[in-house]
Design a protein around this motif. Structure first.
Motif, short mmCIF file in Angstrom:
data_model
loop_
_atom_site.label_atom_id
_atom_site.label_comp_id
_atom_site.label_asym_id
_atom_site.label_seq_id
_atom_site.Cartn_x
_atom_site.Cartn_y
_atom_site.Cartn_z
N PRO A 149 0.83 -1.22 0.00
CA PRO A 149 0.00 0.00 0.00
C PRO A 149 0.86 1.26 0.00
O PRO A 149 1.90 1.32 0.66
CB PRO A 149 -0.82 -0.12 1.29
CG PRO A 149 -0.73 -1.55 1.69
CD PRO A 149 0.58 -2.05 1.19
N TYR A 150 0.40 2.27 -0.72
CA TYR A 150 1.12 3.54 -0.81
C TYR A 150 1.38 4.12 0.58
O TYR A 150 2.49 4.56 0.89
CB TYR A 150 0.31 4.54 -1.63
CG TYR A 150 0.61 4.56 -3.10
CD1 TYR A 150 0.69 5.76 -3.79
CD2 TYR A 150 0.81 3.39 -3.80
CE1 TYR A 150 0.95 5.79 -5.14
CE2 TYR A 150 1.07 3.39 -5.15
CZ TYR A 150 1.14 4.60 -5.83
OH TYR A 150 1.41 4.62 -7.18
N PHE A 151 0.32 4.18 1.41
CA PHE A 151 0.44 4.85 2.69
C PHE A 151 1.42 4.12 3.61
O PHE A 151 2.14 4.73 4.39
CB PHE A 151 -0.93 4.97 3.37
CG PHE A 151 -1.50 3.67 3.88
CD1 PHE A 151 -1.25 3.25 5.17
CD2 PHE A 151 -2.29 2.88 3.05
CE1 PHE A 151 -1.76 2.05 5.65
CE2 PHE A 151 -2.81 1.68 3.52
CZ PHE A 151 -2.55 1.27 4.82
N TRP A 152 1.49 2.78 3.48
CA TRP A 152 2.40 2.01 4.32
C TRP A 152 3.85 2.30 3.93
O TRP A 152 4.71 2.49 4.80
CB TRP A 152 2.10 0.52 4.18
CG TRP A 152 2.87 -0.34 5.14
CD1 TRP A 152 2.53 -0.65 6.42
CD2 TRP A 152 4.13 -0.98 4.89
NE1 TRP A 152 3.49 -1.44 6.99
CE2 TRP A 152 4.48 -1.67 6.08
CE3 TRP A 152 4.98 -1.05 3.79
CZ2 TRP A 152 5.66 -2.40 6.18
CZ3 TRP A 152 6.15 -1.78 3.89
CH2 TRP A 152 6.49 -2.45 5.07
N VAL A 153 4.12 2.35 2.63
CA VAL A 153 5.48 2.69 2.16
C VAL A 153 5.85 4.10 2.59
O VAL A 153 6.97 4.35 3.05
CB VAL A 153 5.56 2.55 0.63
CG1 VAL A 153 6.93 2.98 0.12
CG2 VAL A 153 5.29 1.11 0.20
N ALA A 154 4.90 5.04 2.45
CA ALA A 154 5.17 6.43 2.83
C ALA A 154 5.47 6.53 4.32
O ALA A 154 6.44 7.20 4.72
CB ALA A 154 3.98 7.30 2.46
N LEU A 155 4.66 5.89 5.16
CA LEU A 155 4.89 5.94 6.60
C LEU A 155 6.20 5.26 6.98
O LEU A 155 6.92 5.73 7.89
CB LEU A 155 3.72 5.29 7.34
CG LEU A 155 2.38 6.02 7.25
CD1 LEU A 155 1.28 5.20 7.91
CD2 LEU A 155 2.48 7.39 7.93
N LEU A 156 6.54 4.18 6.30
CA LEU A 156 7.81 3.49 6.57
C LEU A 156 9.00 4.38 6.23
O LEU A 156 9.97 4.47 7.00
CB LEU A 156 7.87 2.19 5.78
CG LEU A 156 9.15 1.36 5.93
CD1 LEU A 156 9.29 0.87 7.38
CD2 LEU A 156 9.14 0.17 4.98
N PHE A 157 8.93 5.05 5.09
CA PHE A 157 10.00 5.97 4.71
C PHE A 157 10.14 7.12 5.70
O PHE A 157 11.26 7.53 6.03
CB PHE A 157 9.73 6.51 3.30
CG PHE A 157 10.14 5.58 2.20
CD1 PHE A 157 10.65 4.34 2.48
CD2 PHE A 157 10.00 5.95 0.87
CE1 PHE A 157 11.03 3.47 1.48
CE2 PHE A 157 10.38 5.10 -0.15
CZ PHE A 157 10.89 3.84 0.15
N ILE A 158 9.02 7.66 6.15
CA ILE A 158 9.07 8.76 7.11
C ILE A 158 9.73 8.29 8.41
O ILE A 158 10.58 9.00 8.99
CB ILE A 158 7.65 9.29 7.39
CG1 ILE A 158 7.13 10.06 6.16
CG2 ILE A 158 7.64 10.21 8.60
CD1 ILE A 158 5.70 10.52 6.30
N TYR A 159 9.35 7.10 8.85
CA TYR A 159 9.91 6.60 10.11
C TYR A 159 11.41 6.35 10.00
O TYR A 159 12.18 6.74 10.89
CB TYR A 159 9.20 5.30 10.51
CG TYR A 159 9.79 4.64 11.74
CD1 TYR A 159 9.56 5.18 13.01
CD2 TYR A 159 10.60 3.52 11.63
CE1 TYR A 159 10.11 4.59 14.14
CE2 TYR A 159 11.16 2.93 12.75
CZ TYR A 159 10.92 3.46 13.99
OH TYR A 159 11.48 2.89 15.11
N VAL A 160 11.83 5.71 8.90
CA VAL A 160 13.25 5.34 8.77
C VAL A 160 14.11 6.55 8.42
O VAL A 160 15.11 6.85 9.10
CB VAL A 160 13.41 4.24 7.70
CG1 VAL A 160 14.90 3.95 7.46
CG2 VAL A 160 12.70 2.97 8.14
N PHE A 161 13.75 7.26 7.33
CA PHE A 161 14.64 8.30 6.80
C PHE A 161 14.44 9.67 7.45
O PHE A 161 15.34 10.51 7.38
CB PHE A 161 14.44 8.42 5.29
CG PHE A 161 14.83 7.18 4.54
CD1 PHE A 161 16.15 6.82 4.38
CD2 PHE A 161 13.85 6.35 3.99
CE1 PHE A 161 16.51 5.67 3.70
CE2 PHE A 161 14.20 5.20 3.29
CZ PHE A 161 15.53 4.86 3.16
N SER A 162 13.27 9.90 8.05
CA SER A 162 13.02 11.21 8.65
C SER A 162 13.13 11.17 10.17
O SER A 162 13.83 11.99 10.77
CB SER A 162 11.64 11.73 8.24
OG SER A 162 11.56 11.91 6.84
#
Length: 330
Positions: A149-162
């Motif tokens: 899912p788009y939102f899952w990938v987006a939230l994962l990226f925010i958590y890891v990279f941000s």
């Protein structure tokens, strides 16, 4: 000429139906813009009858107009480029809101779509040419990424990279603490590019797998054609066979699909823009639906409809131009 006339006529009728539905659907929903805005303004105090009448005229909520008269007025406003006034950001015109959000969506989603297409077609062509090698093993992993899912990938990226690494910003399209608004400067352009990296990565990772799989399968099918065998029998170079004969013909379906994908760029990536609070059309449409802003909803839906129909019409006409069989079949 009959082929082109039929196609243009078909899309003209489709546009009329889409605009008519765009007019009717908000009127079938409960409530109306006038009532919503008055209730919102009355929270801060009583509204005089004169002001209520002015707002009613501004929103076009005249009670004595029949549905047919409203429909004709709606078409007249569209032809003048008047999409109404936003309720949630009253008295800002809808055209101003769309004009402010559209460049952000085209810049982010358009660039990400082009990069996804180039990467997917390039890697898919390579995987098809090297069928059976380790390159083929990349396809299942990209297909798995596409199913996320788009939102899952987006939230994962925010958590890891941000959050954890602090490499990229969490939200926004530029640094609001440095810039008061958009400006023509290299510093602002760098800030925009920096803020767009994570949203663009989300879109690319979630869509590149489809381009790779489609191009790989078309490449395998094309390599089995007789003209490829003939080209090899003539002793043509491997590079020439791959690029001039195989990739060029295998990419035709992908190019057609790319034209349609570009049309949906206008719609933006709803979930991605919402998660990253990116000020594009997708986020604007979600806010309009959430706040029952019917005029803004109609404007955004109409913009998306026009973009999709225009892209499909162009692709139909181009397909008829390059493939005579399509004209004879129609």
């Amino acid at each position: 000429m009959r082929f082109y006339a039929r196609r243009i006529g078909f899309y003209a009728v489709t546009l009329w139906i889409a605009v008519s539905l765009n007019f009717l659907l908000p009127r079938l929903l409960p409530g109306d813009p006038y009532t919503i805005l008055i209730a919102k303004l009355q929270r801060n105090g009583e509204i005089s009858p004169a002001i209520q009448q002015s707002i009613q005229l501004l929103l076009g909520a005249t009670e004595d107009q029949s549905l047919g008269d409203q429909y004709l007025s709606y078409w007249g406003n569209l032809l003048r480029g008047d999409l109404g006034v936003s309720v949630t950001q009253f008295p800002t015109p809808v055209t101003d809101l769309i004009g402010g959000a559209l460049p952000w969506t085209i810049g982010l989603v358009g660039t990400a779509t082009v990069l996804s297409f180039v990467l997917g077609v390039g890697l898919g062509a390579w995987a098809g040419w090297r069928r059976g090698s380790w390159v083929d093993g990349v396809i299942p992993s990209t297909t798995l990424l596409q199913s996320l899912p788009y939102f899952w990938v987006a939230l994962l990226f925010i958590y890891v990279f941000s959050v954890e690494l602090g490499w990229f910003p969490i939200i926004g399209a530029y640094d609001v603490f440095t810039f008061n608004g958009p400006e023509a400067s290299w510093a602002f352009a760098g800030s925009v590019a920096y803020h767009a990296i994570l949203p663009a990565m989300t879109i690319i990772i979630s869509s590149v797998g489809a381009w790779m799989l489609g191009m790989r399968n078309m490449m395998v099918s094309t390599l089995s054609e007789d003209y490829i065998t003939t080209a090899r029998a003539k002793g043509l170079g491997t590079r020439r066979i791959a690029l001039t004969y195989a990739v060029r013909n295998a990419a035709i379906p992908s190019v057609n699909g790319f034209g349609v994908a570009l049309a949906f760029v206008v719609a933006g990536s709803l979930v991605t823009e919402q998660v990253f609070s990116y000020p594009g059309l997708g986020k604007l449409m979600i806010e309009a639906v959430r706040n029952n802003d019917y005029a803004l909803m109609q404007g955004v839906f109409l913009m998306i409809t026009l973009a999709v129909l225009a892209a499909l019409l162009v692709m139909d006409l181009v397909h008829g131009l390059i493939d005579p069989r399509a004209r004879h079949r129609d």
